[in-house]
Design a protein around this motif. Sequence first.
Motif, PDB file in Angstrom:
ATOM      1  N   UNK A 110     -44.517  18.887  23.519  1.00 49.66           N
ATOM      2  CA  UNK A 110     -45.079  18.817  22.511  1.00 49.66           C
ATOM      3  C   UNK A 110     -46.234  17.510  22.364  1.00 49.66           C
ATOM      4  N   UNK A 111     -47.387  17.911  22.213  1.00 46.04           N
ATOM      5  CA  UNK A 111     -48.529  17.067  22.208  1.00 46.04           C
ATOM      6  C   UNK A 111     -49.393  17.421  21.278  1.00 46.04           C
ATOM      7  N   UNK A 112     -50.494  16.446  21.001  1.00 43.80           N
ATOM      8  CA  UNK A 112     -51.698  16.724  20.234  1.00 43.80           C
ATOM      9  C   UNK A 112     -53.006  16.950  21.186  1.00 43.80           C
ATOM     10  N   UNK A 113     -53.892  17.837  20.700  1.00 42.40           N
ATOM     11  CA  UNK A 113     -55.069  18.181  21.491  1.00 42.40           C
ATOM     12  C   UNK A 113     -56.060  17.256  20.793  1.00 42.40           C
ATOM     13  N   UNK A 114     -57.375  17.465  21.541  1.00 45.33           N
ATOM     14  CA  UNK A 114     -58.230  16.596  21.130  1.00 45.33           C
ATOM     15  C   UNK A 114     -58.841  16.502  19.529  1.00 45.33           C
ATOM     16  N   UNK A 115     -58.517  17.722  18.973  1.00 40.10           N
ATOM     17  CA  UNK A 115     -58.746  17.880  17.452  1.00 40.10           C
ATOM     18  C   UNK A 115     -57.618  17.324  16.589  1.00 40.10           C
ATOM     19  N   UNK A 116     -56.614  16.878  17.221  1.00 42.84           N
ATOM     20  CA  UNK A 116     -55.568  16.236  16.596  1.00 42.84           C
ATOM     21  C   UNK A 116     -54.635  17.334  16.036  1.00 42.84           C
ATOM     22  N   UNK A 117     -54.498  18.482  16.679  1.00 44.18           N
ATOM     23  CA  UNK A 117     -53.738  19.546  16.302  1.00 44.18           C
ATOM     24  C   UNK A 117     -52.461  19.590  17.151  1.00 44.18           C
ATOM     25  N   UNK A 118     -51.185  19.898  16.793  1.00 45.85           N
ATOM     26  CA  UNK A 118     -50.227  19.745  17.598  1.00 45.85           C
ATOM     27  C   UNK A 118     -50.072  21.030  18.483  1.00 45.85           C
ATOM     28  N   UNK A 119     -49.402  20.906  19.733  1.00 53.21           N
ATOM     29  CA  UNK A 119     -49.493  21.822  20.628  1.00 53.21           C
ATOM     30  C   UNK A 119     -47.987  21.810  21.005  1.00 53.21           C
ATOM     31  N   UNK A 120     -47.241  22.809  20.570  1.00 56.13           N
ATOM     32  CA  UNK A 120     -45.781  22.770  20.816  1.00 56.13           C
ATOM     33  C   UNK A 120     -45.453  24.017  21.672  1.00 56.13           C
ATOM     34  N   UNK A 121     -44.798  23.834  22.790  1.00 59.92           N
ATOM     35  CA  UNK A 121     -44.061  25.149  23.882  1.00 59.92           C
ATOM     36  C   UNK A 121     -42.690  24.993  23.632  1.00 59.92           C
ATOM     37  N   UNK A 122     -41.973  25.959  23.426  1.00 65.52           N
ATOM     38  CA  UNK A 122     -40.527  25.936  23.301  1.00 65.52           C
ATOM     39  C   UNK A 122     -39.905  27.167  23.745  1.00 65.52           C
ATOM     40  N   UNK A 123     -38.671  27.268  23.999  1.00 64.93           N
ATOM     41  CA  UNK A 123     -37.907  28.534  24.677  1.00 64.93           C
ATOM     42  C   UNK A 123     -36.779  28.818  23.536  1.00 64.93           C
ATOM     43  N   UNK A 124     -36.399  30.111  23.597  1.00 66.29           N
ATOM     44  CA  UNK A 124     -35.235  30.390  22.494  1.00 66.29           C
ATOM     45  C   UNK A 124     -34.390  31.444  23.593  1.00 66.29           C
ATOM     46  N   UNK A 125     -33.036  31.212  23.413  1.00 68.97           N
ATOM     47  CA  UNK A 125     -32.201  32.366  24.207  1.00 68.97           C
ATOM     48  C   UNK A 125     -31.177  32.887  23.072  1.00 68.97           C
ATOM     49  N   UNK A 126     -31.801  32.915  21.772  1.00 65.05           N
ATOM     50  CA  UNK A 126     -31.001  33.518  20.777  1.00 65.05           C
ATOM     51  C   UNK A 126     -31.626  34.911  20.508  1.00 65.05           C
ATOM     52  N   UNK A 127     -30.907  35.924  20.859  1.00 62.92           N
ATOM     53  CA  UNK A 127     -31.019  37.306  20.974  1.00 62.92           C
ATOM     54  C   UNK A 127     -31.329  37.691  19.291  1.00 62.92           C
ATOM     55  N   UNK A 128     -32.176  38.503  18.849  1.00 64.09           N
ATOM     56  CA  UNK A 128     -32.624  38.884  17.433  1.00 64.09           C
ATOM     57  C   UNK A 128     -33.745  38.214  16.844  1.00 64.09           C
ATOM     58  N   UNK A 129     -33.755  38.265  15.528  1.00 62.99           N
ATOM     59  CA  UNK A 129     -34.746  37.828  14.664  1.00 62.99           C
ATOM     60  C   UNK A 129     -34.371  36.196  14.547  1.00 62.99           C
ATOM     61  N   UNK A 130     -35.476  35.379  15.026  1.00 65.25           N
ATOM     62  CA  UNK A 130     -35.329  34.115  14.822  1.00 65.25           C
ATOM     63  C   UNK A 130     -36.353  33.666  13.599  1.00 65.25           C
ATOM     64  N   UNK A 131     -35.944  32.862  12.907  1.00 57.98           N
ATOM     65  CA  UNK A 131     -36.778  32.301  11.786  1.00 57.98           C
ATOM     66  C   UNK A 131     -36.918  30.867  11.864  1.00 57.98           C
ATOM     67  N   UNK A 132     -38.326  30.500  12.098  1.00 59.52           N
ATOM     68  CA  UNK A 132     -38.674  28.860  11.922  1.00 59.52           C
ATOM     69  C   UNK A 132     -39.333  28.670  10.659  1.00 59.52           C
ATOM     70  N   UNK A 133     -38.855  27.411  10.054  1.00 59.18           N
ATOM     71  CA  UNK A 133     -39.529  27.069   8.901  1.00 59.18           C
ATOM     72  C   UNK A 133     -40.352  25.945   9.486  1.00 59.18           C
TER      73      UNK A 133
END
Length: 235
Positions: free
Chosen positions: A52-75
């Motif tokens: 989880x970090x910011x790029x040169x424009x100040x936008x966040x770049x996040x990389x994550x992994x999920x092991x939950x099978x099915x539909x995942x909802x992220x708010x």
Amino acid sequence: MKKIIFSIFLLVSLLAFSKTYNIGDKITLKIEGDISKNDIEKSLEDYKIDSLSKDKKGDYIVTFTTYKVGENEIQLGNKKLKIDVVSTIEPSEKEIYEALSNPNNIYIEKDYPHMGILATIAGAIAIITAFFMHLVDRSKNPYIIFKKGMSKVNDDNWREKISLELRKYIDNMYGTNFLGGEYTVISPLTQEDVMFVKDMDYLKFSPNRGGDYLEYKRRAFEIVERLRKEKKNSV
């Protein structure tokens, strides 16, 4: 692994999409708008965040992994993401253990007395070791050495043998040098004991080489037994 970047504009209306990922895929999001790092971490608390970090424009770049099978909802702020995660196991692979339902294919571990066998072996080794240690101790015991030497006394060698074994025993017990001809009276040796040792020496070179060797042998044992008894009493 799939690695896809999505742009989330938090200032626009709900952005919903449906995308299928395999379980364990890395998912990367680019987040633009007014949102904090803590808010992102809280939104993804049920997932494994890899970076989880910011790029040169100040936008966040996040990389994550999920092991939950099915539909995942992220708010995320006012945006709700829907991510569909499927298993990589084929239906046919779910039945790979079906053969175990047959009792003939099941291995039943028998209660072999492994520990008992190991304990028996260890006990046998300990007994054998103790036995050999006992033999070693006996071979170094002055009294055992004396008795073994005296058992070889006969009518031909008694003049030299009795004197040798008696002086050897005294030297081993008291650190004297009787074998070297230094006859010192030290407790518990008596003057009479020392004189007996000297007489045995003289007897070896005496012209009159007669005598009852059994009597000299008895006298040597008598001295040694008395010294042993006094040694035990002093301990």
